[in-house]
Design a protein around this motif. Structure first.
Motif, mmCIF file in Angstrom:
data_model
loop_
_atom_site.group_PDB
_atom_site.id
_atom_site.type_symbol
_atom_site.label_atom_id
_atom_site.label_comp_id
_atom_site.label_asym_id
_atom_site.label_seq_id
_atom_site.Cartn_x
_atom_site.Cartn_y
_atom_site.Cartn_z
ATOM 1 N N SER A 105 -8.113 -29.346 7.660
ATOM 2 C CA SER A 105 -6.801 -29.388 7.038
ATOM 3 C C SER A 105 -7.158 -30.338 6.109
ATOM 4 O O SER A 105 -8.365 -31.184 5.400
ATOM 5 N N ALA A 107 -5.334 -31.480 1.174
ATOM 6 C CA ALA A 107 -3.644 -31.444 0.900
ATOM 7 C C ALA A 107 -4.353 -32.350 -0.945
ATOM 8 O O ALA A 107 -4.951 -32.497 -0.705
ATOM 9 N N SER A 120 -0.129 -28.770 0.951
ATOM 10 C CA SER A 120 -0.990 -28.907 2.508
ATOM 11 C C SER A 120 -1.613 -28.016 3.665
ATOM 12 O O SER A 120 -1.143 -26.712 2.885
#
Length: 146
Positions: A105, A107, A120
């Motif tokens: 992940s 962002a 994100s």
């Protein structure tokens, strides 16, 4: 795009698209005749069906398709350049019990220059191939209670 040069990434990390990148001069107004929307729709279909790795770049260009300028068209062409580079490649999965599902992940912090909202993204891979990805613009956060 037959003779376009090949690149390795679908988006330029230094390029910022926004309302300010729309057409400003009469020469820039000619960009309205370029098939921005059709190209973005095609790349969106590809991102949703077989190429989740370009989803972030497609999401970025689709936000400004109503006010196209030269920077937007350059970003769209960049997406097609990476697709051209990988057109002959194939996905191949094998049965290997040691392969694990991996998730990543990332962002940005207030990366949208117009709304200052953050974006994100997450991606899951199996055997090194992206199998699921999601890009989302975060809701605005109040800095004051007044």
């Amino acid at each position: 795009m037959e003779n376009a040069y090949i690149i390795a990434t679908p988006a330029d990390s230094g390029a910022r698209l926004g309302k300010s990148t729309g057409p400003k001069t009469e020469k820039d107004m000619d960009m309205r005749n370029v098939p921005h929307k059709q190209a973005i729709e095609c790349s969106s279909f590809v991102a949703q069906t077989i190429r989740p790795d370009i989803a972030f770049a497609v999401n970025a260009v689709s936000q400004f398709s109503l006010n196209p300028g030269k920077p937007l068209w350059e970003a769209v062409k960049r997406i097609f350049r990476i697709l051209k580079e990988t057109v002959t490649k194939k996905l191949k999965y094998s049965r290997n019990p040691t392969d694990k599902l991996k998730g990543y992940s990332d962002a940005d912090w207030g990366g949208d220059p117009d709304s200052r909202r953050s974006t994100s993204e997450y991606v899951f891979t199996l055997q090194g191939v992206a199998i699921s990805e999601n890009v989302k613009k975060q809701p605005p956060v109040a800095l004051s209670s007044r």
